[in-house]
Design a protein around this motif. Structure first.
Motif, PDB file in Angstrom:
ATOM      1  N   HIS A   1      43.764  72.662  40.045  1.00  0.00           N
ATOM      2  CA  HIS A   1      43.040  73.152  38.870  1.00  0.00           C
ATOM      3  C   HIS A   1      41.993  74.166  39.290  1.00  0.00           C
TER       4      HIS A   1
ATOM      5  N   ASP B   1      37.376  69.695  45.647  1.00  0.00           N
ATOM      6  CA  ASP B   1      37.931  69.454  44.297  1.00  0.00           C
ATOM      7  C   ASP B   1      37.788  70.715  43.451  1.00  0.00           C
ATOM      8  N   CYS B   2      38.754  71.623  43.423  1.00  0.00           N
ATOM      9  CA  CYS B   2      40.108  71.480  43.954  1.00  0.00           C
ATOM     10  C   CYS B   2      40.456  72.787  44.671  1.00  0.00           C
TER      11      CYS B   2
ATOM     12  N   GLU C   1      40.867  71.004  33.822  1.00  0.00           N
ATOM     13  CA  GLU C   1      41.213  69.651  34.288  1.00  0.00           C
ATOM     14  C   GLU C   1      40.016  68.719  34.215  1.00  0.00           C
ATOM     15  N   GLU C   2      38.844  69.250  34.558  1.00  0.00           N
ATOM     16  CA  GLU C   2      37.657  68.389  34.634  1.00  0.00           C
ATOM     17  C   GLU C   2      37.223  67.874  33.257  1.00  0.00           C
TER      18      GLU C   2
ATOM     19  N   GLU D   1      46.120  67.034  43.613  1.00  0.00           N
ATOM     20  CA  GLU D   1      44.955  66.358  44.176  1.00  0.00           C
ATOM     21  C   GLU D   1      45.013  64.848  43.909  1.00  0.00           C
TER      22      GLU D   1
END
Ligand SMILES: [Zn+2]
Length: 470
Positions: free
Chosen positions: A109, A141-142, A175-176, A203
């Motif tokens: 992401h 991340d990421c 994504e987060e 991930e």
């Protein structure tokens, strides 16, 4: 300026020689591969990528998508940028194979969580490299994972490996925050781009380097499901100088107090039991025996206390509740008519979200506090008996013969569920060896990735891609 690294003819020949010797499945890297150069290229690329601020909200992932489009173009790989909403980008590229096997997706992401600059030792968006680490929000991340995925793919292309399956590089927005404007949107609007995919790597799991130096290859085959809940209380508004016995704020605080004190039940699911049984291999005999029959062991108060004190272990054996957002008045002297709180709850596979919300309503015990679900999905697990899992095991045996390869359940969640929902076997396995100490910095302060981890991750991922080419 980026230093572009290209293999010399001699290096390519040496690699191809190795490739042929190992019947197309052996290590891609020759003894003559210049690891300093690879590390330098990877570190430089990650440093530049970390400078593209994709803090979500608002995300602005389109800048990261264009960054990748340029990097891929320099490598001779065509890509497409999609815009799900103004400023929200998705990058998609495909390295063509013969079509003998179905496609593999390397997913990462583009967005990162916010970073409070004042708490950091370095500027989180400056891509600082020091003492063998690349520092910055997203280093692990990421964005570090994305760099390793790209360079593993580039290594195959540079060595002229003829692929049996297409490899898709996919970078998503949002994504987060749940992925609705990224992976969720892409799957809904452009499912045809990944319709031929069989496997996906992203991930979550990876090579965990424990504090004592032992390693385990954690492959996430399932995830807990988020159940994000909002509580809203209401009451009379007023002036802070004349307190009222019952207000939106006092009701909300009391309801939260009851919820925070509530202890959810301990449940050891079969997947979690399998995970701890695999971890037992590297434990002391006493602890190993406990891990092998976890449910029974957790009845022992001393072991239970020690086990649950580890937040990651605790999250694997119960539904969890984290109060995160609080909203009341924005003026000290104003009693608001509404107050809100949000809970980040994570449910074990197989749990019923409706039943969980009803349970929390009972615990809060105040009909004036209204509950609503902000986000929820049902988790699907991928099976562990696949060519992809066997390939990870084969690579682990070559790189780390002592390390167990463990099918794991992730306490958090990733974009995997969107792809699992389409029948694609999706594993959380980054290929990067990461020390516990560095894991703890993810979403926290001074996030960093060791250059040595990046280098080894590229090697392991490219070996994995070759193994899958068998
Ligand atoms: Zn992530």
């Amino acid at each position: 300026m980026a230093q572009q690294w290209r293999w010399s003819k001699r290096e390519v020949c040496a690699s191809l020689f190795f490739f042929v010797v190992f019947v197309g499945i052996g290590p891609l890297w020759s003894a003559e591969t210049d690891w300093q150069k690879i590390e330098h290229e990877a570190g430089d690329l990650l440093s530049r990528y970390l400078q593209v601020d994709t803090t979500n909200p608002p995300g602005n992932e389109i800048a990261a998508a264009r960054f990748w489009q340029e990097v891929l173009a320099k490598e001779g790989i065509e890509s497409q940028v999609f815009e799900s909403q103004p400023g929200r980008g998705v990058i998609y590229a495909r390295l063509k194979g013969s079509g003998e096997k179905k496609a593999l997706i390397l997913l990462h992401h583009l967005d990162v969580v916010p970073a409070a600059k004042a708490d950091w030792e370095v500027d989180p968006f400056a891509g600082v490299i020091k003492d063998g680490y690349v520092y910055g929000r997203g280093a692990i991340d990421c964005k570090g994972i994305a760099v390793a995925q790209f360079l593993a793919l580039a290594a195959l292309k540079r060595a002229g490996v003829s692929l049996k399956r297409d490899i898709i590089l996919l970078g998503t927005a949002d994504e987060e925050a749940g992925g609705q404007h990224g992976a969720g949107w892409f799957i809904e609007q452009h499912a045809e781009f990944i319709a031929d995919a069989e496997f996906l790597l992203t991930e979550g799991g990876g090579i965990r380097v424990h504090d004592d130096g032992r390693r385990s290859y954690d492959v996430d085959i399932a995830e807990k499901a988020p159940c994000w809940i909002q509580l809203e209380a209401s009451g009379p508004a007023g002036h802070g100088s004349r307190p009222l016995p019952e207000t939106a704020v006092t009701r909300l605080v009391r309801a939260l107090e009851r919820i925070v004190r509530y202890e959810t039940a301990i449940k050891v699911t079969p997947a979690v039991q399998a995970y701890f049984a695999a971890l037992a291999a590297g434990e002391t005999p006493e602890r190993a025996a406990r891990f092998r029959s976890l449910e029974k062991s957790l009845a022992n108060p001393a072991f239970r206390k020690e086990f649950l004190a580890n937040p990651s272990f605790n999250a694997l054996v119960r539904n969890t509740i984290s109060p995160t957002v609080l909203e009341g008045s924005n003026k000290t002297n104003v009693i608001p008519s509404h107050a809100r709180a949000q809970l980040d709850c994570r449910l074990l596979p197989g749990e019923d979200p409706k039943k969980f919300v009803t349970l929390l309503e009972q615990v809060a015990n105040d009909p004036n506090v209204k509950f609503s679900v902000l986000m929820n999905f049902s988790p699907i697990a991928s099976e562990a008996d696949t060519q992809l899992f066997r390939a990870i095991r084969a690579v682990a045996e070559r790189h780390d013969p002592q390390a167990p390869v463990v099918p794991a359940v992730l306490g958090g969640f990733t974009d995997s569920h969107y792809f699992r929902g389409k029948g694609i076997v999706s594993y959380g396995f980054s290929g990067l060896p990461i020390a516990e100490e560095d894991w703890r910095r993810v979403h926290g302060v001074n996030e960093r990735l060791a250059l040595a981890s990046l280098r080894e991750g590229i090697q392991i991922l490219s070996d994995l891609l070759l193994e899958l080419n068998k």
